[in-house]
Write an enzyme that holds these catalytic residues in place. Structure first.
Site, short mmCIF file in Angstrom:
data_model
loop_
_atom_site.label_atom_id
_atom_site.label_comp_id
_atom_site.label_asym_id
_atom_site.label_seq_id
_atom_site.Cartn_x
_atom_site.Cartn_y
_atom_site.Cartn_z
N GLY A 68 0.84 -1.19 0.00
CA GLY A 68 0.00 0.00 0.00
C GLY A 68 0.88 1.24 0.00
O GLY A 68 2.09 1.14 0.20
N GLN A 70 1.23 3.44 2.14
CA GLN A 70 1.90 3.62 3.44
C GLN A 70 2.58 2.32 3.91
O GLN A 70 2.70 2.08 5.11
CB GLN A 70 0.89 4.11 4.49
CG GLN A 70 0.55 5.58 4.37
CD GLN A 70 1.78 6.47 4.57
OE1 GLN A 70 2.72 6.12 5.29
NE2 GLN A 70 1.77 7.62 3.94
N SER A 71 2.99 1.50 2.98
CA SER A 71 3.59 0.21 3.33
C SER A 71 4.86 0.35 4.17
O SER A 71 5.83 0.98 3.74
CB SER A 71 3.90 -0.55 2.04
OG SER A 71 4.72 -1.67 2.32
N ASN A 72 4.84 -0.27 5.34
CA ASN A 72 6.06 -0.33 6.15
C ASN A 72 7.08 -1.25 5.50
O ASN A 72 8.28 -1.01 5.57
CB ASN A 72 5.73 -0.90 7.54
CG ASN A 72 4.77 -0.02 8.31
OD1 ASN A 72 5.00 1.17 8.46
ND2 ASN A 72 3.67 -0.61 8.78
N ALA A 74 7.51 -1.82 2.26
CA ALA A 74 8.17 -1.17 1.13
C ALA A 74 9.27 -0.23 1.62
O ALA A 74 10.41 -0.27 1.14
CB ALA A 74 7.14 -0.42 0.29
#
Ligand SMILES: *Cc1c(COP(=O)(O)O)cnc(C)c1O
Length: 331
Positions: A68, A70-72, A74
């Site tokens: 997403g 706000q992916s942690n 990524a």
């Protein structure tokens, strides 16, 4: 030689949440996997230590992953990659022009190569999109390594086996025995790894409770099993035999408004915990999981439970895009 790189701050600390323990008449401890690092903070780096080792061993120079906006995961991937000299391409899900905030701000600071896709594309063809990126890289003489969502596959989940050893060391040192480990479930790899660690190092004695923050409990029970089966391929015969697919327990009912969406009760809960314990949970995973645990304990669901270890899997950057949803004016 170890089959991982070492970039996380390990072992992570364990501390007691005193007020909430008193309130609920049970001991709740928290394992601070939010402190595995700064740029790489959270649970994903434990998995990335294994995935990235495989990427390096295969002679790859670029990590390709998805999540997403706000992916942690990524964000952790880009940061971890830089530390070992790999570049990253991120495929991020968003239907609108994103605000430069939270994890996405960090992605930008870290110089990630970012491609946006819609939620439809994400659901239906993210793998294909990542494969295409890999082919394009190859045409330019580069070699990509695809890490699936959350690094929740056979290799990534190995990262959470070691977690169980840390728990055992702590128990011996302090003279406590946890009966239950609680963790948020978003793509299943963390749960899968802890389950394997429980089988390998903790005599399978702990009850591992997952709270899903998207999809359903059934979906994740299936997914966790598949990840475990895949992980077994990386273990020696003896260890592989010790791992079962039993007592996988995921508790549904706390997804709330949906993945990465917050309601007022969840945010108030995070706020109260911060005031009472000085511990900040994230809104997407740990806030929902702890809120779920709190409510289940209030309903007297786990009568046999005495000592609980909650895994703080990180995600703090995800709080910042929610800043306007906290109702700080009310008392
Ligand atoms: C990804 C994530 C989780 C969930 O872990 P999975 O292995 O994807 O199930 C929990 N907490 C945070 C903060 C995360 O970023």
């Amino acid at each position: 030689m170890e089959n991982k790189i070492s970039i996380a701050n390990l072992p992570t600390k364990i501390e007691k949440l005193k007020k909430i323990s008193r309130e609920l008449n049970v001991n709740i401890y928290i394992k601070r996997d939010d402190q595995t690092g700064t740029e790489i903070s959270g649970n994903k780096v434990r998995k990335l230590e294994y995935s990235i080792k495989e990427a390096i061993d295969n002679g790859c120079d670029t990590l390709i992953t998805c999540g997403g906006i706000q992916s942690n995961h990524a964000r952790s991937t880009v940061a971890a990659g830089i530390k070992v000299g790999l570049s990253s391409v991120l495929v991020l899900r968003t239907n609108e022009e994103p605000e430069v905030d939270g994890n996405y701000l960090i992605d930008q600071l870290l110089g990630a190569d970012i491609k946006f896709i819609t939620s439809d594309e994400y659901s239906n063809k993210r793998e294909e999109i990542m494969e295409n990126i890999k082919s394009e890289l190859l045409q330019n003489g580069r070699k990509g390594y695809i890490i699936p969502e959350g690094a929740s596959n056979g290799i990534g989940s190995l990262g959470y086996i070691e977690f169980a050893k840390e728990v055992l060391d702590y128990e011996k040192e302090v003279g406590i025995e946890f009966d239950t480990i609680v963790v948020a479930v978003g793509s299943g790899g963390t749960y899968a790894g802890i389950h394997m660690g429980n089988n390998l190092y903790l005599d399978g004695k702990k009850r591992i409770l997952g709270f899903n923050v998207c999809d359903t409990a059934e979906f994740f029970e299936e997914k966790v099993k598949n990840i475990i089966l895949e992980s077994k391929n990386y273990l020696n015969k003896e260890n592989s035999k010790k791992i079962n697919l039993e007592s996988i327990e995921i508790i549904d009912g706390y997804v709330g408004e949906g993945y990465a969406l917050s309601n007022e009760s969840e945010l108030d809960f995070i706020w109260n915990l911060a005031k009472n314990e000085g511990v900040i949970l994230d809104p997407v995973y740990t806030g929902k999981a702890m809120y779920g645990l709190y409510n289940e304990l209030k309903k007297n669901k786990f009568k046999e439970t005495k000592n609980i270890l909650f895994v703080h899997t990180g995600g703090l950057f995800g709080l910042f895009p929610k800043k306007n949803q906290f109702n700080f004016k009310k008392k």
